[in-house]
Design a protein around this motif. Structure first.
Motif, short mmCIF file in Angstrom:
data_model
loop_
_atom_site.label_atom_id
_atom_site.label_comp_id
_atom_site.label_asym_id
_atom_site.label_seq_id
_atom_site.Cartn_x
_atom_site.Cartn_y
_atom_site.Cartn_z
N ASN A 167 115.91 22.89 13.24
CA ASN A 167 116.59 24.03 12.62
C ASN A 167 116.69 25.22 13.57
OD1 ASN A 167 117.15 23.16 9.80
ND2 ASN A 167 114.93 22.88 9.77
N LEU A 168 116.46 25.01 14.84
CA LEU A 168 116.63 26.09 15.81
C LEU A 168 118.02 26.71 15.65
CD1 LEU A 168 115.71 27.67 18.35
CD2 LEU A 168 116.69 25.80 19.73
N GLY A 169 118.07 28.01 15.46
CA GLY A 169 119.34 28.71 15.28
C GLY A 169 119.87 28.70 13.86
N HIS A 170 119.28 27.87 12.99
CA HIS A 170 119.85 27.70 11.66
C HIS A 170 119.42 28.77 10.67
CE1 HIS A 170 121.08 23.92 13.35
NE2 HIS A 170 121.60 23.51 12.22
N THR A 171 118.28 29.39 10.86
CA THR A 171 117.88 30.44 9.93
C THR A 171 118.91 31.58 9.95
OG1 THR A 171 115.54 29.90 10.23
CG2 THR A 171 116.05 32.05 9.27
N ALA A 174 125.72 28.50 16.71
CA ALA A 174 125.82 29.07 18.06
C ALA A 174 125.35 30.52 18.09
CB ALA A 174 127.27 28.96 18.55
N VAL A 175 125.82 31.32 17.12
CA VAL A 175 125.34 32.70 17.05
C VAL A 175 123.83 32.71 16.76
CG1 VAL A 175 125.55 34.90 15.83
CG2 VAL A 175 127.59 33.54 16.30
N GLY A 176 123.40 31.80 15.91
CA GLY A 176 121.97 31.70 15.61
C GLY A 176 121.14 31.37 16.84
N LEU A 177 121.66 30.52 17.74
CA LEU A 177 120.93 30.22 18.97
C LEU A 177 120.79 31.46 19.84
CD1 LEU A 177 122.52 26.77 19.94
CD2 LEU A 177 120.27 27.16 18.94
N GLY A 178 121.87 32.22 19.94
CA GLY A 178 121.79 33.45 20.71
C GLY A 178 120.78 34.43 20.12
N LEU A 179 120.78 34.56 18.79
CA LEU A 179 119.84 35.46 18.13
C LEU A 179 118.40 34.97 18.25
CD1 LEU A 179 121.92 36.28 14.91
CD2 LEU A 179 121.39 37.85 16.80
N ALA A 180 118.20 33.65 18.12
CA ALA A 180 116.84 33.11 18.25
C ALA A 180 116.30 33.33 19.65
CB ALA A 180 116.84 31.61 17.91
N ALA A 181 117.14 33.15 20.66
CA ALA A 181 116.69 33.40 22.03
C ALA A 181 116.38 34.88 22.24
CB ALA A 181 117.76 32.93 23.02
N ALA A 182 117.25 35.74 21.70
CA ALA A 182 117.01 37.18 21.84
C ALA A 182 115.73 37.61 21.14
CB ALA A 182 118.21 37.95 21.28
N PRO A 218 117.78 34.62 27.07
CA PRO A 218 118.86 34.92 26.13
C PRO A 218 120.22 35.04 26.81
CG PRO A 218 116.96 36.25 25.62
CD PRO A 218 116.66 35.58 26.91
N GLY A 219 120.22 35.66 28.00
CA GLY A 219 121.48 35.78 28.73
C GLY A 219 122.06 34.42 29.11
N ARG A 220 121.18 33.48 29.53
CA ARG A 220 121.65 32.14 29.88
C ARG A 220 122.26 31.45 28.65
NH1 ARG A 220 116.91 28.71 32.39
NH2 ARG A 220 118.50 27.07 32.16
N VAL A 221 121.56 31.55 27.52
CA VAL A 221 122.03 30.88 26.30
C VAL A 221 123.36 31.47 25.85
CG1 VAL A 221 121.53 30.47 23.87
CG2 VAL A 221 119.69 30.24 25.57
N ILE A 222 123.41 32.79 25.77
CA ILE A 222 124.63 33.46 25.30
C ILE A 222 125.79 33.21 26.25
CG2 ILE A 222 125.66 35.74 24.91
CD1 ILE A 222 122.83 36.58 23.83
N PRO A 274 131.24 31.54 19.73
CA PRO A 274 130.61 32.84 19.53
C PRO A 274 129.11 32.71 19.75
CG PRO A 274 131.08 31.83 17.40
CD PRO A 274 131.67 30.92 18.46
N ALA A 275 128.51 33.71 20.33
CA ALA A 275 127.07 33.64 20.57
C ALA A 275 126.35 34.93 20.15
CB ALA A 275 126.78 33.36 22.04
N ARG A 276 127.13 35.92 19.74
CA ARG A 276 126.56 37.17 19.25
C ARG A 276 127.31 37.55 17.99
NH1 ARG A 276 125.34 41.33 24.11
NH2 ARG A 276 124.01 42.09 22.42
N ILE A 277 126.68 38.33 17.15
CA ILE A 277 127.32 38.74 15.90
C ILE A 277 128.63 39.47 16.18
CG2 ILE A 277 127.11 40.28 13.92
CD1 ILE A 277 124.18 39.44 13.69
N GLY A 278 128.67 40.24 17.25
CA GLY A 278 129.88 40.95 17.60
C GLY A 278 131.05 40.04 17.93
#
Length: 584
Positions: free
Chosen positions: A461-465, A487-495, A508-512, A521-525
Motif C-alpha cells: 500500500n505504499l503511496g495508497h494512503t 503516483a502522487v501518493g508515492l511523491g508524498l510518502a517519499a516527502a 523525494p526529488g528522485r521519486v518525483i 502527476p507526482a505532487r498535489i499541484g
C-alpha cells in the motif's frame, strides 16, 4: 531417426509401474546423424495429438528424422507393455483400465530423453494424461484436420475396430465433438490439409520454432495456490489455458463496455475452441464508479438469472475495476465460485489481479466492502497492453514504480528503462509485469490477509494512503485515475519520509522527478485542482489500513527498504499537505 521401445521387458499390462527402460543404441550400421546445429524444438519431447487419420505417425516419423530424435508410437508401446493388442485390452479390462495404463506408459516415456511421441486418438482426452504431458515439460502439437480431409484419409480402414460396421462420417463427427475441446489445450496447433506430408512436417517445425511458452509464476498458498501466466496471445488461447482449472466448462464473463469491444470477441472464440460455454457475458460501464453496490447487485442478478451454478466459473476480463467487482461477485455468489483473472490494463496485470483482494467502494472511501477471494489462474496477456490509451498505460506504470521502491533493484530499472515501458515497448512492458508479479506473489504468499503486525502485505500500500484519499475527494468519476492517485501518493510518502528523517533528503526529488518525466502527476499541484487538508486527513483516518482511528503509513528508508508505521504525528501530515498547496 530411430523407432525404439522403452517397454521391451514389460511382459504384461499389470506390470506397467516397472522402472523405466533406457532407449537402446541405434542398430549397427545405422546412418550417423549429421553434425548440424540441433533444432531448438529438439530440446524437449514433442507429443502429437489428433483424430484418427490426422497423420500423427506419418508426420511423427518425418519430424523425428529432421530433429534427430527417436520416434515412438504410444499404441505400439502400450501393446508391448500389455502383451496384448489394444482391442483385447479394451475387451478384457475396459476403457478406464486402459486409459490408466496408457497414461502411465506415456508418463514413463516422457520421463526419458527427448523424443517424438504419437499418441492414440483418445489419449489426450484424458485429463490426467494431459496433466502428465504438461508436467513432463513436453510440448503437445494438435494436428487439426477438417472432416472432409479425415474422411478421405480413413477410407479403406473400415476393418479397424473404431469403424467396424459403422458410418465413418458419424464416427468422426462424434469423436470431433467430444475430443476437439481437449485437443485445443495443446499449446501448438497446426492445421493439416491434403498437402504432402513433407510440407506438413515443415509447417510443424515452423510452428514449434515460433512457439513461446508463457512465463509462469506460482503464488504459493497451499491448496489455494495458483499460477500467473505472462506472455502475448493469452486471451486468444484462454480456453485452453483455463480449462484445466475449471470445475466445468461453463463461465460467466464480466467485463466493461470498452474492453468488450476490443477483446471480448477474441476471448469468446478462444473459449469456444476449448468447448467452454459462456453462460452470460455481463458488461458494466467503464470506470471506478462501477465499483458500487448497484453494479454489484446487477452483476449478481444477471449471472444467476442466466443459470450460473456452483460449477460455473467467473472470468474477469478488464482492468482493476472489473477484477475487483467480478472477484467480489465470485466470492459471494452461491457462497463462492471459481474465479479467473484476465487483466487487460497494466495496472491490473502488475498489481490488482494478483493476491485475491476484491471489493467495491463506499462514499466514505475505496474498497471498504469486499473479500479475500483468490483466483484459480491469472492470464496477463502483455499483447493487449498495446490497445491502452496512453493515460491508462501511464497510470498503470505508477504501480510498477511502487514495486520498484519496495524491491530496490526494480527501482533502478525504473529510473533507467521505465520510460520505454510507458512508451509501449513490448519487452520493457513484459519485464515490468514479470518483476512486479514476482514481488507481489512472494509478498502475498507470506502474508495473504495482511495480518502481519509490521511490514508484510501492507507494504504493497505504499503511496495508497494518500492516493486513496485523493481519489475519494475527486469522486471516482474519472477525474483522477487510481494510478495517478498512487503516483502522487508515492511523491508524498517519499516527502513525508524525508521530513521525518527516515530517508535521504534527495530521495523525494528522485521519486518525483522520475514520475513526472514519464508523464505522471507526482505532487498535489500537478492535479490542477484544490484540496482541503482537513478533508484529506479525514479520508485517511477512515482508510481500511487505519487502526483505532490512527492513520497508518508506509514510509521509506531507501529503495528496497520500506516499513509500516502509525507513529506519525497528524501535524506532520497536515503541514506536508498545506506545503503542497492544500487549503484548510
Amino acid at each position: 531417426m530411430r523407432i525404439v521401445s522403452r517397454n521391451t521387458v514389460l511382459p504384461a499390462w499389470p506390470l506397467l509401474d516397472a522402472s523405466p527402460i533406457p532407449a537402446p543404441p541405434a542398430p549397427f550400421g545405422a546412418e550417423a546423424a549429421p553434425h548440424a546445429p540441433p533444432h531448438p524444438a529438439a530440446a524437449r519431447s514433442i507429443v502429437l495429438v489428433g483424430m484418427p487419420g490426422a497423420g500423427k505417425s506419418s508426420i511423427g516419423r518425418r519430424l523425428a528424422t529432421k530433429l534427430g530424435l527417436p520416434f515412438i508410437d504410444a499404441d505400439t508401446e502400450i501393446e508391448a507393455a500389455a502383451g496384448l493388442p489394444i482391442t483385447e485390452i479394451f475387451t478384457r479390462y475396459g476403457e478406464p483400465h486402459f486409459r490408466d495404463g496408457e497414461r502411465r506408459v506415456i508418463a514413463r516415456l516422457l520421463a526419458g530423453p527427448p523424443l517424438v511421441l504419437a499418441t492414440g486418438g483418445g489419449a489426450f482426452s484424458d485429463a490426467r494424461t494431459r496433466a502428465a504431458v504438461a508436467a513432463s515439460g513436453a510440448v503437445a502439437v494438435w494436428l487439426r484436420c477438417s472432416l472432409p480431409t479425415l474422411l478421405r484419409r480413413v477410407a479403406g480402414r473400415e476393418h479397424r475396430p473404431l469403424f467396424l460396421n459403422k458410418d465413418p462420417r458419424e464416427v468422426l463427427e462424434r469423436l470431433m465433438t467430444a475430443r476437439h475441446p481437449t485437443f485445443a489445450e495443446a499449446p501448438v496447433i497446426v492445421d493439416c490439409t491434403d498437402e504432402p506430408p513433407e510440407t506438413t512436417t515443415r509447417r510443424v517445425m515452423e510452428a514449434l520454432a515460433a512457439h513461446r511458452d508463457p512465463s509462469r509464476l506460482p503464488v504459493r498458498l497451499g491448496d489455494r495456490a495458483y499460477d500467473i501466466l505472462v506472455g502475448e496471445g493469452l486471451v486468444a488461447r484462454a480456453g485452453a489455458l483455463i480449462a484445466p482449472v475449471l470445475p466445468a466448462r461453463r463461465v460467466v464473463v464480466i467485463t466493461d463496455e470498452n474492453v468488450a469491444a476490443l477483446h471480448l470477441p477474441t476471448l469468446t472464440a478462444g473459449l469456444a475452441e476449448a468447448g467452454i460455454t459462456i453462460v452470460s457475458a455481463i458488461t458494466v460501464p467503464p470506470g471506478e464508479a462501477s465499483k458500487s453496490f448497484a453494479q454489484f447487485q446487477s452483476v449478481l442478478e444477471a449471472a444467476l438469472a442466466a443459470g450460473a451454478d456452483r460449477r460455473t466459473a467467473v472470468v474477469a476480463l478488464g482492468g482493476g475495476v472489473v477484477g475487483d467487482l467480478a472477484g467480489f461477485a465470485a466470492a459471494v455468489a452461491l457462497r463462492g465460485l471459481t474465479f479467473i483473472q484476465i487483466p487487460t490494463t497494466l495496472l491490473a496485470q502488475v498489481d490488482s489481479s494478483v493476491g485475491g483482494k476484491t471489493g467495491i467502494n463506499l462514499s466514505l472511501g475505496k474498497n471498504l466492502v469486499g473479500a479475500f477471494h483468490q483466483p484459480r489462474l491469472v492470464l496477463a496477456d502483455t499483447g493487449v497492453l498495446g490497445t491502452l490509451p496512453p493515460r491508462e498505460l501511464r497510470a498503470g506504470y505508477a504501480e510498477v514504480a511502487k514495486h520498484g521502491l519496495l524491491q530496490g533493484e526494480l527501482w533502478n530499472w525504473c529510473e533507467a528503462e521505465g520510460a520505454r515501458a510507458v512508451a509501449g515497448d513490448p519487452a520493457a512492458l513484459a519485464h515490468a509485469v514479470m518483476e512486479s508479479c514476482r514481488l507481489k506473489s512472494a509478498v502475498v504468499a507470506a502474508d495473504e490477509r495482511e495480518e502481519s503486525e509490521e511490514g508484510g502485505r501492507a507494504l504493497l500500500n505504499l503511496g495508497h494512503t494518500f492516493g486513496h484519499a485523493l481519489e475519494a475527494e475527486c469522486g471516482y468519476g474519472g477525474e483522477l485515475l487510481h494510478g495517478e492517485g498512487v503516483a502522487v501518493g508515492l511523491g508524498l510518502a517519499a516527502a513525508l519520509s524525508a521530513r521525518l528523517g527516515h530517508c535521504s533528503q534527495e530521495l523525494p526529488g528522485r521519486v518525483i522527478s522520475h514520475l513526472q518525466e514519464v508523464g505522471l502527476p507526482a505532487r498535489i499541484g500537478d492535479l490542477g485542482r484544490k484540496f482541503s487538508a482537513e478533508a484529506l486527513m479525514g479520508r485517511m483516518r477512515k482508510d481500511k489500513k487505519a487502526r483505532e482511528g490512527a492513520m497508518r503509513f508506509i514510509l521509506l528508508r531507501a529503495p528496497g527498504d520500506c516499513f509500516t508505521t502509525s507513529d506519525v504525528a497528524p501535524l506532520a501530515v497536515q503541514t506536508l499537505l498545506r506545503d503542497e498547496g492544500c487549503g484548510e
